[in-house]
Design a protein around this motif. Structure first.
Motif, short mmCIF file in Angstrom:
data_model
loop_
_atom_site.label_atom_id
_atom_site.label_comp_id
_atom_site.label_asym_id
_atom_site.label_seq_id
_atom_site.Cartn_x
_atom_site.Cartn_y
_atom_site.Cartn_z
N THR A 257 22.76 9.73 19.27
CA THR A 257 22.50 8.87 18.12
C THR A 257 21.91 7.54 18.56
O THR A 257 20.96 7.03 17.96
CB THR A 257 23.81 8.63 17.34
N ALA A 258 22.48 6.97 19.63
CA ALA A 258 21.97 5.71 20.15
C ALA A 258 20.54 5.86 20.65
O ALA A 258 19.68 5.01 20.42
CB ALA A 258 22.88 5.19 21.26
N ALA A 259 20.28 6.97 21.35
CA ALA A 259 18.92 7.21 21.85
C ALA A 259 17.95 7.39 20.70
O ALA A 259 16.80 6.93 20.76
CB ALA A 259 18.91 8.44 22.77
N ALA A 260 18.39 8.06 19.64
CA ALA A 260 17.53 8.23 18.46
C ALA A 260 17.20 6.88 17.83
O ALA A 260 16.08 6.66 17.35
CB ALA A 260 18.22 9.14 17.44
N ALA A 261 18.18 5.98 17.84
CA ALA A 261 17.92 4.63 17.33
C ALA A 261 16.89 3.92 18.19
O ALA A 261 16.04 3.18 17.68
CB ALA A 261 19.22 3.83 17.29
N MET A 262 16.94 4.13 19.51
CA MET A 262 15.94 3.56 20.40
C MET A 262 14.55 4.12 20.09
O MET A 262 13.55 3.39 20.12
CB MET A 262 16.30 3.85 21.86
N VAL A 263 14.49 5.42 19.77
CA VAL A 263 13.22 6.04 19.41
C VAL A 263 12.67 5.40 18.14
O VAL A 263 11.47 5.08 18.04
CB VAL A 263 13.38 7.56 19.22
N GLY A 264 13.55 5.21 17.16
CA GLY A 264 13.13 4.56 15.92
C GLY A 264 12.61 3.15 16.16
O GLY A 264 11.61 2.73 15.58
N THR B 270 17.05 4.13 27.21
CA THR B 270 17.16 5.40 26.50
C THR B 270 17.74 6.48 27.40
O THR B 270 18.67 7.21 27.02
CB THR B 270 15.79 5.84 25.96
N TYR B 271 17.20 6.59 28.60
CA TYR B 271 17.70 7.61 29.53
C TYR B 271 19.14 7.29 29.94
O TYR B 271 20.00 8.18 29.98
CB TYR B 271 16.81 7.67 30.77
N THR B 272 19.43 6.02 30.21
CA THR B 272 20.77 5.62 30.67
C THR B 272 21.83 5.87 29.59
O THR B 272 22.90 6.41 29.87
CB THR B 272 20.78 4.15 31.07
N ILE B 273 21.53 5.50 28.34
CA ILE B 273 22.49 5.68 27.26
C ILE B 273 22.79 7.16 27.04
O ILE B 273 23.95 7.56 26.89
CB ILE B 273 21.95 5.06 25.96
N THR B 274 21.74 7.99 27.04
CA THR B 274 21.93 9.42 26.78
C THR B 274 22.82 10.07 27.83
O THR B 274 23.75 10.82 27.52
CB THR B 274 20.57 10.15 26.73
N THR B 275 22.57 9.75 29.10
CA THR B 275 23.36 10.36 30.17
C THR B 275 24.75 9.75 30.28
O THR B 275 25.69 10.43 30.71
CB THR B 275 22.64 10.23 31.52
N LEU B 276 24.91 8.49 29.90
CA LEU B 276 26.21 7.83 29.98
C LEU B 276 27.26 8.59 29.17
O LEU B 276 28.43 8.65 29.55
CB LEU B 276 26.11 6.39 29.49
N TYR B 277 26.84 9.17 28.06
CA TYR B 277 27.78 9.87 27.18
C TYR B 277 27.91 11.35 27.52
O TYR B 277 28.43 12.13 26.73
CB TYR B 277 27.35 9.69 25.73
N MET C 66 14.76 12.94 25.01
CA MET C 66 14.84 11.69 24.26
C MET C 66 13.90 10.64 24.87
O MET C 66 13.30 9.83 24.15
CB MET C 66 16.27 11.17 24.25
N LEU C 67 13.75 10.67 26.19
CA LEU C 67 12.84 9.73 26.85
C LEU C 67 11.40 9.97 26.40
O LEU C 67 10.67 9.02 26.08
CB LEU C 67 12.95 9.89 28.36
N PHE C 68 10.97 11.24 26.36
CA PHE C 68 9.61 11.54 25.92
C PHE C 68 9.42 11.20 24.44
O PHE C 68 8.34 10.74 24.05
CB PHE C 68 9.28 13.01 26.19
N ALA C 69 10.46 11.43 23.63
CA ALA C 69 10.36 11.04 22.22
C ALA C 69 10.21 9.54 22.09
O ALA C 69 9.42 9.04 21.27
CB ALA C 69 11.60 11.53 21.47
N ASP C 70 10.95 8.80 22.91
CA ASP C 70 10.87 7.33 22.89
C ASP C 70 9.49 6.86 23.35
O ASP C 70 8.96 5.88 22.83
CB ASP C 70 11.96 6.75 23.80
N ALA C 71 8.91 7.56 24.33
CA ALA C 71 7.59 7.19 24.83
C ALA C 71 6.50 7.46 23.80
O ALA C 71 5.55 6.68 23.65
CB ALA C 71 7.29 7.94 26.12
N ALA D 287 23.56 -3.20 16.52
CA ALA D 287 23.96 -1.91 17.09
C ALA D 287 23.74 -1.89 18.59
O ALA D 287 24.57 -1.39 19.36
CB ALA D 287 23.18 -0.79 16.42
N LEU D 288 22.62 -2.46 19.03
CA LEU D 288 22.30 -2.47 20.45
C LEU D 288 23.28 -3.34 21.23
O LEU D 288 23.71 -2.98 22.34
CB LEU D 288 20.87 -2.99 20.64
N LEU D 289 23.66 -4.48 20.66
CA LEU D 289 24.61 -5.36 21.33
C LEU D 289 25.97 -4.67 21.48
O LEU D 289 26.64 -4.83 22.51
CB LEU D 289 24.76 -6.66 20.56
N TYR D 290 26.38 -3.89 20.48
CA TYR D 290 27.65 -3.18 20.59
C TYR D 290 27.62 -2.23 21.78
O TYR D 290 28.57 -2.18 22.57
CB TYR D 290 27.95 -2.40 19.31
#
Length: 242
Positions: free
Chosen positions: A104-111, A149-156, A166-171, A201-204
């Motif tokens: 979800t966080a990565a999707a927000a980064m894509v947006g 984006t990559y870090t958040i996705t793998t962290l979870y 998600m990285l390619f979607a963000d790019a 959201a990002l600060l959280y």
């Protein structure tokens, strides 16, 4: 021209994600840097822009700041609800974290990256000089976006293939966003509200998840220095863009 410039953001985002992948043996440093980058993006880039664009006040408080707080609280609420849902259904967690939160966080980064593309396209509609200035700022901080984006996705606890997807979607998002400005534009006050909400959201994620994780097993000075370096890098980018 706007779409062509957005291709630079595409490449810079991939470079940020590639860097995050290459330094997995220094995970605490990666997380420390990511936290600093996110803190810098929120405090030095998103919030100032949000306050400029959404200047209206509600009961004496700027609307952008109210949306900032709402974004922070919503991110917290979503994380707790997903974690409770995972526990109730016996779902898999990674160190107590629900993988869906990372996606979800990565999707927000894509947006957000798509909105960066919209900003590039809108700036070129105003003029070439304005477009170039905005493009420099977006391309410079898209390295941080890809990294985060990559870090958040793998962290979870999500698989590497999901993080790469998600990285390619963000790019690709800035290119899509820039192309969309051929069809429509976003009113400035709505853009300001969005920036405030996304900043909260990002600060959280930075303050409640990434930075505590970075210092949990490796409370080293080098981790703290990486956090300071990340925030300082965004300050440099904002200063150059101005």
């Amino acid at each position: 021209m706007a779409v062509f410039v957005a291709l630079g953001a595409f490449l810079m985002t991939l470079a940020g994600g590639w860097t995050a992948q290459r330094v997995t043996d220094r995970r605490h440093l990666v997380l420390g840097l990511a936290g600093g980058l996110m803190l810098g993006v929120v405090g030095l880039d998103l919030l100032p822009e949000a306050l400029d664009a959404a200047g209206d006040e509600i009961f004496g408080v700027p609307a952008a700041l109210l949306l900032f707080v709402a974004g922070f609280l919503l991110a917290h609420l979503v994380e707790r609800l997903l974690a409770v849902r995972q526990a109730a259904h016996g779902g898999e967690e990674h160190n107590g974290r629900a993988p869906e939160v990372g996606l979800t966080a990565a999707a927000a980064m894509v947006g957000h990256s798509a909105m960066d593309g919209v900003a590039i396209g809108a700036a070129f509609q105003v003029g070439g000089g304005m477009g170039a200035a905005v493009a420099v700022a977006v391309i410079a901080h898209d390295f941080a976006d890809g990294f985060n984006t990559y870090t958040i996705t793998t962290l979870y606890g999500n698989a590497r293939r999901k993080a790469v997807a998600m990285l390619f979607a963000d790019a690709a998002a800035p290119v899509v966003g820039a192309a969309s400005t051929l069809l429509f534009t976003i009113p400035e006050h709505l853009l300001g509200g969005y920036l405030g909400f996304f900043g909260g959201a990002l600060l959280y994620l930075a303050a409640a998840e990434i930075l505590p994780e970075a210092h949990h097993e490796h409370p080293a000075r080098s981790t703290l220095l990486c956090t300071i370096a990340g925030a300082s890098f965004i300050w440099l980018v904002v200063g150059i863009a101005e």
